[in-house]
Design an enzyme around this catalytic site. Structure first.
Site, mmCIF file in Angstrom:
data_model
loop_
_atom_site.group_PDB
_atom_site.id
_atom_site.type_symbol
_atom_site.label_atom_id
_atom_site.label_comp_id
_atom_site.label_asym_id
_atom_site.label_seq_id
_atom_site.Cartn_x
_atom_site.Cartn_y
_atom_site.Cartn_z
ATOM 1 N N LYS A 27 48.438 25.220 15.974
ATOM 2 C CA LYS A 27 49.042 23.916 15.654
ATOM 3 C C LYS A 27 49.432 23.846 14.180
ATOM 4 O O LYS A 27 50.508 23.346 13.839
ATOM 5 C CB LYS A 27 48.049 22.781 15.976
ATOM 6 C CG LYS A 27 47.960 22.486 17.458
ATOM 7 C CD LYS A 27 46.792 21.580 17.810
ATOM 8 C CE LYS A 27 46.651 21.482 19.319
ATOM 9 N NZ LYS A 27 45.405 20.838 19.744
ATOM 10 N N ASP A 69 48.234 12.232 19.326
ATOM 11 C CA ASP A 69 47.812 12.744 20.639
ATOM 12 C C ASP A 69 48.050 11.701 21.736
ATOM 13 O O ASP A 69 48.031 12.031 22.920
ATOM 14 C CB ASP A 69 46.299 13.044 20.624
ATOM 15 C CG ASP A 69 45.982 14.520 20.420
ATOM 16 O OD1 ASP A 69 46.778 15.369 20.850
ATOM 17 O OD2 ASP A 69 44.912 14.805 19.842
ATOM 18 N N GLN A 124 40.516 17.623 17.314
ATOM 19 C CA GLN A 124 40.501 18.615 18.376
ATOM 20 C C GLN A 124 39.355 18.350 19.350
ATOM 21 O O GLN A 124 38.208 18.115 18.943
ATOM 22 C CB GLN A 124 40.373 20.016 17.750
ATOM 23 C CG GLN A 124 40.415 21.162 18.726
ATOM 24 C CD GLN A 124 41.797 21.395 19.320
ATOM 25 O OE1 GLN A 124 42.798 20.884 18.844
ATOM 26 N NE2 GLN A 124 41.849 22.162 20.383
#
Ligand SMILES: Nc1nc(=O)c2c([nH]1)NC[C@@H]1CN(c3ccc(C(=O)N[C@@H](CCC(=O)O)C(=O)O)cc3)C=[N+]21
Ligand SMILES: [Mg+2]
Length: 302
Positions: free
Chosen positions: A66, A133, A110
């Site tokens: 990422k 997200d 994460q």
């Protein structure tokens, strides 16, 4: 072919392999140009903060890819790696700092998190306008009620882009979503419903998932079980989107496979995503798209 030979009319067209890797590369290239333009015109450098807690090796691999993708797309990333024994309060403290930092546009924590930390408390601690997200309950709620002013989770967004690349209009189609996590299945079902699909959500307690799948024009599977979707689950010509990422041992070493028995499903499907090279790369590209959007949202309209 003879003029009276009608065999071609009854033969299904060949299965189309949906190349998520190539699609994601194009998208990332476009996003880079847009990010550079935003920086040049408004002085805003889109910035993603990536937070990882603990040392899960798979998470480490994802986080690094990422960060790399962010920088390749002309954006900035700042990473925070906390030890595995970090408390929920400590993590919430870092998130509060990132929320308050005007130079940070997107925040990604994460998953999975260690057991002493409540996932939902952390996700809901991220400022909704930085929740790239799309996991904050406010953004989930916006999607649930059909509003377009929130962030959409990256994996379902990528799946929808791939679907539309082979079938631009989804209205009226029968869709089955297998697996209903808050991260993939649930938001996927809501997006498909907004596109006009008739959506069936299946889960662990569904009595006959195969029967539901066989009726579907679109199958999206995010169940985390290698080979779950068999060839005879796939209606001829159906579009199959495989979100699964399962590590399996083979005589030739470890391999990543999806939730679809790919070789079986391929001859039935009209179009199908491979694993790897299907949905996975789209997830990262959509994260960059959301980060760019978050940065744009901080610039007041002219
Ligand atoms: N807050 C949060 N957001 C996430 O989006 C998130 C997360 N936590 N935790 C872990 C999962 C997993 N995930 C993937 C992203 C890209 C690939 C990907 O690019 N896969 C490639 C390579 C696969 C390989 O070979 O390892 C492919 O499918 O072709 C996979 C998986 C994002 N996740
Ligand atoms: Mg994939």
């Amino acid at each position: 072919m003879l003029p009276d030979d009608k065999s071609a009319d009854t033969t299904l067209p060949p299965t189309r392999l949906i190349d998520g890797k190539a699609f994601a590369q194009r998208l990332r290239h476009d996003l880079r140009e847009q990010a550079l333009a935003l920086h040049a015109q408004a002085g805003v450098l889109p910035t993603l903060a990536v937070v990882m807690v603990g040392d899960d090796p798979a998470s480490g691999v994802y986080v690094r890819s990422k960060i790399r993708a962010t920088e390749q797309a002309g954006m900035r990333s700042v990473s925070h790696h906390l030890p595995g024994h970090t408390s929920e309060a400590e993590l919430l403290g870092l998130i509060a700092t990132l929320n308050a930092n005007p130079l940070v546009h997107g925040i990604l924590v994460q998953l999975p998190l260690p057991p002493q930390i409540r996932r939902d408390a952390v996700l809901d601690g991220i400022a909704p306008e930085k929740d790239v997200d799309g996991f904050h309950v406010v953004n989930a709620g916006r999607l649930a009620v059909g509003r377009r002013d929130g962030f959409i989770p990256c994996t379902p967004m990528g799946c929808l882009m791939l679907l539309k690349s082979v079938r631009p209009v989804l209205a009226g189609l029968q869709a089955v979503v297998i697996g209903c996590s808050n991260i993939v299945g649930r938001p996927m079902a809501r997006l498909l419903q907004q596109e006009g699909c008739t959506v069936t959500m299946t889960h662990l307690r569904t009595r006959d998932v195969a029967a539901e799948a066989r009726r579907a024009d679109i199958i999206v599977v995010a169940a985390g079980r290698a080979g779950l979707v068999r060839g005879d689950w796939v209606k001829p010509g159906a579009i199959v989107i495989d979100v699964g990422i399962n590590r399996v041992e083979t005589p030739d070493g470890a391999r990543i496979v999806g939730d679809v028995a790919f070789d079986e499903a391929c001859p039935h499907a009209g179009a199908i995503t491979p694993v790897p090279g299907g949905v996975g790369p789209m997830t990262i590209a959509c994260l960059l798209q959301n980060t760019l959007q978050a940065a744009r949202n901080t610039v007041s309209a002219p």
